[in-house]
Enzyme design. Structure first.
Site, PDB file in Angstrom:
ATOM      1  N   SER A 126     -21.907 -16.328   0.551  1.00  0.00           N
ATOM      2  CA  SER A 126     -22.757 -17.484   0.282  1.00  0.00           C
ATOM      3  C   SER A 126     -21.915 -18.702  -0.051  1.00  0.00           C
ATOM      4  CB  SER A 126     -23.645 -17.139  -0.917  1.00  0.00           C
ATOM      5  OG  SER A 126     -24.296 -18.285  -1.404  1.00  0.00           O
ATOM      6  N   TYR A 151     -24.997 -13.714 -10.072  1.00  0.00           N
ATOM      7  CA  TYR A 151     -25.198 -13.548  -8.623  1.00  0.00           C
ATOM      8  C   TYR A 151     -23.987 -14.083  -7.852  1.00  0.00           C
ATOM      9  CZ  TYR A 151     -26.686 -14.567  -3.887  1.00  0.00           C
ATOM     10  OH  TYR A 151     -26.722 -14.653  -2.511  1.00  0.00           O
ATOM     11  N   LYS A 155     -20.940 -12.264  -5.362  1.00  0.00           N
ATOM     12  CA  LYS A 155     -20.523 -12.651  -4.001  1.00  0.00           C
ATOM     13  C   LYS A 155     -19.002 -12.796  -3.962  1.00  0.00           C
ATOM     14  CE  LYS A 155     -24.402 -12.388  -2.077  1.00  0.00           C
ATOM     15  NZ  LYS A 155     -24.658 -11.262  -1.194  1.00  0.00           N
TER      16      LYS A 155
HETATM   17  P1  NAD Z   1     -33.886 -10.399   1.049  1.00  0.00           P
HETATM   18  O1  NAD Z   1     -34.180 -10.060  -0.357  1.00  0.00           O
HETATM   19  O2  NAD Z   1     -35.010 -10.858   1.910  1.00  0.00           O
HETATM   20  O3  NAD Z   1     -33.190  -9.157   1.783  1.00  0.00           O
HETATM   21  C1  NAD Z   1     -32.401  -8.239   1.093  1.00  0.00           C
HETATM   22  C2  NAD Z   1     -32.926  -6.856   1.424  1.00  0.00           C
HETATM   23  O4  NAD Z   1     -32.092  -5.890   0.781  1.00  0.00           O
HETATM   24  C3  NAD Z   1     -34.357  -6.627   0.945  1.00  0.00           C
HETATM   25  O5  NAD Z   1     -35.123  -6.103   2.001  1.00  0.00           O
HETATM   26  C4  NAD Z   1     -34.207  -5.594  -0.184  1.00  0.00           C
HETATM   27  O6  NAD Z   1     -35.310  -4.708  -0.240  1.00  0.00           O
HETATM   28  C5  NAD Z   1     -32.920  -4.892   0.224  1.00  0.00           C
HETATM   29  N1  NAD Z   1     -32.163  -4.300  -0.878  1.00  0.00           N
HETATM   30  C6  NAD Z   1     -31.769  -4.877  -2.044  1.00  0.00           C
HETATM   31  N2  NAD Z   1     -31.078  -3.987  -2.776  1.00  0.00           N
HETATM   32  C7  NAD Z   1     -31.024  -2.840  -2.064  1.00  0.00           C
HETATM   33  C8  NAD Z   1     -30.450  -1.559  -2.288  1.00  0.00           C
HETATM   34  N3  NAD Z   1     -29.792  -1.271  -3.409  1.00  0.00           N
HETATM   35  N4  NAD Z   1     -30.586  -0.601  -1.328  1.00  0.00           N
HETATM   36  C9  NAD Z   1     -31.256  -0.872  -0.181  1.00  0.00           C
HETATM   37  N5  NAD Z   1     -31.813  -2.054   0.091  1.00  0.00           N
HETATM   38  C10 NAD Z   1     -31.699  -3.031  -0.854  1.00  0.00           C
HETATM   39  O7  NAD Z   1     -32.716 -11.474   1.038  1.00  0.00           O
HETATM   40  P2  NAD Z   1     -32.088 -12.337   2.217  1.00  0.00           P
HETATM   41  O8  NAD Z   1     -32.407 -13.759   1.944  1.00  0.00           O
HETATM   42  O9  NAD Z   1     -32.423 -11.744   3.517  1.00  0.00           O
HETATM   43  O10 NAD Z   1     -30.552 -12.152   1.887  1.00  0.00           O
HETATM   44  C11 NAD Z   1     -29.762 -11.188   2.554  1.00  0.00           C
HETATM   45  C12 NAD Z   1     -28.331 -11.286   2.061  1.00  0.00           C
HETATM   46  O11 NAD Z   1     -27.842 -12.607   2.296  1.00  0.00           O
HETATM   47  C13 NAD Z   1     -28.164 -11.032   0.566  1.00  0.00           C
HETATM   48  O12 NAD Z   1     -26.960 -10.334   0.379  1.00  0.00           O
HETATM   49  C14 NAD Z   1     -28.066 -12.420  -0.020  1.00  0.00           C
HETATM   50  O13 NAD Z   1     -27.340 -12.436  -1.203  1.00  0.00           O
HETATM   51  C15 NAD Z   1     -27.315 -13.137   1.090  1.00  0.00           C
HETATM   52  N6  NAD Z   1     -27.521 -14.582   1.085  1.00  0.00           N
HETATM   53  C16 NAD Z   1     -28.795 -15.078   1.107  1.00  0.00           C
HETATM   54  C17 NAD Z   1     -29.001 -16.442   1.079  1.00  0.00           C
HETATM   55  C18 NAD Z   1     -30.388 -17.010   1.058  1.00  0.00           C
HETATM   56  O14 NAD Z   1     -30.558 -18.159   0.632  1.00  0.00           O
HETATM   57  N7  NAD Z   1     -31.403 -16.302   1.504  1.00  0.00           N
HETATM   58  C19 NAD Z   1     -27.904 -17.308   1.053  1.00  0.00           C
HETATM   59  C20 NAD Z   1     -26.620 -16.763   1.048  1.00  0.00           C
HETATM   60  C21 NAD Z   1     -26.437 -15.398   1.059  1.00  0.00           C
HETATM   61  C1  WQD Z   2     -32.222 -26.508  -2.390  1.00  0.00           C
HETATM   62  C2  WQD Z   2     -32.414 -27.899  -2.957  1.00  0.00           C
HETATM   63  C3  WQD Z   2     -32.904 -27.964  -5.313  1.00  0.00           C
HETATM   64  C4  WQD Z   2     -36.751 -25.950  -5.087  1.00  0.00           C
HETATM   65  C5  WQD Z   2     -29.694 -21.233  -3.535  1.00  0.00           C
HETATM   66  C6  WQD Z   2     -28.669 -20.376  -4.204  1.00  0.00           C
HETATM   67  C7  WQD Z   2     -27.537 -20.111  -3.275  1.00  0.00           C
HETATM   68  C8  WQD Z   2     -28.031 -19.564  -1.951  1.00  0.00           C
HETATM   69  C9  WQD Z   2     -29.128 -20.381  -1.376  1.00  0.00           C
HETATM   70  C10 WQD Z   2     -27.923 -17.202  -1.968  1.00  0.00           C
HETATM   71  C11 WQD Z   2     -31.752 -28.097  -4.316  1.00  0.00           C
HETATM   72  C12 WQD Z   2     -34.065 -28.471  -4.493  1.00  0.00           C
HETATM   73  C13 WQD Z   2     -35.546 -26.537  -4.760  1.00  0.00           C
HETATM   74  C14 WQD Z   2     -37.797 -26.776  -5.569  1.00  0.00           C
HETATM   75  C15 WQD Z   2     -36.372 -28.697  -5.325  1.00  0.00           C
HETATM   76  N1  WQD Z   2     -28.583 -18.264  -2.085  1.00  0.00           N
HETATM   77  N2  WQD Z   2     -35.354 -27.880  -4.869  1.00  0.00           N
HETATM   78  N3  WQD Z   2     -37.568 -28.121  -5.656  1.00  0.00           N
HETATM   79  O1  WQD Z   2     -30.023 -24.000  -4.918  1.00  0.00           O
HETATM   80  O2  WQD Z   2     -29.062 -24.893  -2.751  1.00  0.00           O
HETATM   81  O3  WQD Z   2     -29.108 -22.471  -3.180  1.00  0.00           O
HETATM   82  O4  WQD Z   2     -30.151 -20.588  -2.351  1.00  0.00           O
HETATM   83  O5  WQD Z   2     -26.747 -17.060  -1.850  1.00  0.00           O
HETATM   84  O6  WQD Z   2     -26.699 -19.220  -3.914  1.00  0.00           O
HETATM   85  O7  WQD Z   2     -28.210 -21.059  -5.353  1.00  0.00           O
HETATM   86  O8  WQD Z   2     -31.203 -23.603  -2.699  1.00  0.00           O
HETATM   87  O9  WQD Z   2     -33.522 -23.739  -1.905  1.00  0.00           O
HETATM   88  O10 WQD Z   2     -33.103 -23.345  -4.368  1.00  0.00           O
HETATM   89  O11 WQD Z   2     -32.582 -25.559  -3.405  1.00  0.00           O
HETATM   90  O12 WQD Z   2     -36.210 -29.909  -5.423  1.00  0.00           O
HETATM   91  O13 WQD Z   2     -38.891 -26.311  -5.905  1.00  0.00           O
HETATM   92  O14 WQD Z   2     -33.829 -28.096  -3.177  1.00  0.00           O
HETATM   93  O15 WQD Z   2     -32.726 -28.742  -6.453  1.00  0.00           O
HETATM   94  O16 WQD Z   2     -31.268 -29.380  -4.355  1.00  0.00           O
HETATM   95  P1  WQD Z   2     -29.807 -23.837  -3.489  1.00  0.00           P
HETATM   96  P2  WQD Z   2     -32.684 -23.971  -3.099  1.00  0.00           P
END
Ligand code: NAD
Ligand code: WQD
Length: 341
Positions: A126, A151, A155
């Site tokens: 991330s 969190y 990562k």
């Molecule tokens: P999500 O929660 O939709 O998907 C994660 C999935 O993993 C879920 O289906 C959950 O049931 C499953 N899971 C969690 N723990 C588990 C375990 N111990 N065993 C088996 N399954 C398990 O999330 P997402 O948004 O699809 O994110 C996927 C990956 O990408 C995560 O590692 C997250 O940290 C990373 N990521 C997400 C974002 C984002 O903003 N969505 C940004 C950067 C990184």
């Molecule tokens: C985006 C922008 C908020 C909600 C997070 C995690 C990051 C990654 C992605 C996993 C920001 C603004 C948001 C709202 C708002 N996840 N906002 N009103 O914070 O950039 O990243 O998700 O790895 O680790 O920190 O994403 O979608 O929460 O926010 O104004 O109700 O929208 O302040 O500027 P963020 P976000």
């Protein structure tokens, strides 16, 4: 014979979209998920979109013995590890839950890949690892900042676990993809983001507000040092993001990696402010969104967007979908989920 990929967390938001793109690119896919943050709807969506009878195993990847059975049953050479808990605020409140789930599951993945002689590991990292970067856009060489949440710490630690493991165990290769802000949904509207409870992230909050489930979007701060005062992020379409995983897997299976451990930023390379995003959502979907400006949210970085040169040049991957397309797809998905015509 087709290459097979194990997708942990494949019932989740990014995993389900990635499963679709892998299958459409000619890979076989096995999904393993404990459904802790998802349900079978996404797996059924993947099956419907692709017409493939994708195997699904309900398993907790922290349960080593149960997870090992997946390795015994299926002969994949690659894993993409999405399975993790991902809510920043929740991780501050429940750090041990986050350390246990995110670290134990990843250690199990890497250990089992090593034990079963399966070479290729892709890890979902991330942009959070960069924190408040000193220079923008961030490249993969931009120093990581100390994590500001458990969190984010998981990562960073998982990246290090992968780096150290490929260095120590010959035959193991890894790629960490650092996602910026994944948004949008599949154009079929059969899969998309389905947060439980009140969404933490911007786009699902917007679509739920437009659907009338939330009364009003709070825009967190308009006094940042940015062109319009709201925070700037790099919003990457989830289908484009899914395709980045396909090229990462192909790079490893075809022996094209330049190092045993590689890192790539996956974003659009373009910063978009919160207010710009809100305006674009209104324009492309022909609706007015109820929103108000409120105080800054604790822990938010002011601006971050990616330098994607490395992914462009090395993976031959580019973000293709426009913000307009992405925000239309996000709304189509919300309408589908809520039964709105
Ligand atoms: P999500 O929660 O939709 O998907 C994660 C999935 O993993 C879920 O289906 C959950 O049931 C499953 N899971 C969690 N723990 C588990 C375990 N111990 N065993 C088996 N399954 C398990 O999330 P997402 O948004 O699809 O994110 C996927 C990956 O990408 C995560 O590692 C997250 O940290 C990373 N990521 C997400 C974002 C984002 O903003 N969505 C940004 C950067 C990184
Ligand atoms: C985006 C922008 C908020 C909600 C997070 C995690 C990051 C990654 C992605 C996993 C920001 C603004 C948001 C709202 C708002 N996840 N906002 N009103 O914070 O950039 O990243 O998700 O790895 O680790 O920190 O994403 O979608 O929460 O926010 O104004 O109700 O929208 O302040 O500027 P963020 P976000």
């Amino acid at each position: 014979m087709k290459e097979c990929v194990l997708v942990t967390g494949g019932a989740g938001y990014i995993g389900s979209h990635t499963a679709v793109e892998l299958i459409e690119a000619g890979f076989d896919v096995v999904i393993a998920d404990n459904l802790s943050n998802s349900d079978m709807g996404a797996v059924e969506g993947v099956r419907k979109i692709t017409g493939a009878d994708v195997p699904f195993v309900q398993v907790d990847t922290c349960d080593r013995a149960a997870f090992e059975k997946v390795f015994e049953k299926y002969s994949f050479n690659s894993v993409i590890h999405f399975a993790a808990s991902k809510a920043v605020g929740e991780s501050v409140a429940q750090p041990l839950m986050y350390y246990r789930n995110n670290l134990t599951s990843f250690i199990n993945v890497v250990e089992l890949m090593k034990q079963y002689g399966r070479p290729n590991v892709v890890f979902s990292s991330s942009a959070t690892v960069y924190g408040e970067a000193d220079t923008l856009p961030v490249t993969e060489r931009t120093p990581r900042k100390p994590a500001t949440s458990p969190y984010g710490n998981t990562k960073q630690m998982c990246e290090d676990i992968l780096r150290d493991s490929v260095a120590a165990y010959p035959g193991l290769r890894g790629i960490a993809l650092r996602y910026f802000n994944p948004v949008g949904a599949h154009p079929s509207a059969l899969i998309g983001e389905l947060p439980r409870g009140v969404p933490n992230n911007l786009v699902p909050f917007i679509t739920q507000t437009a659907a009338g489930i939330r009364e009003c979007l709070s825009v967190f701060g308009d006094d940042y040092n940015t062109p319009d005062g709201s925070c700037v992020r790099d919003y990457i379409d989830v289908v484009d993001l899914a395709k980045a995983h396909v090229v990462a897997i192909a790079r490893m299976t075809q022996g094209k990696s330049k190092a045993d451990y590689e890192i790539f930023n996956i974003g659009t390379g373009k910063g978009v402010s919160v207010l710009e995003l809100v305006r674009t959502f209104e324009e492309v979907n022909h609706l007015k969104l109820n929103y108000k400006i409120v105080e800054r949210r604790a822990g938010d970085v002011e601006s971050i967007w990616a330098d994607t040169t490395l992914a462009n040049d090395e993976l031959g991957w580019h973000a293709e979908r426009t913000l307009d397309q992405t925000l239309r797809a996000a709304w189509e998905w919300e309408k589908h989920v809520r039964g709105i015509k």
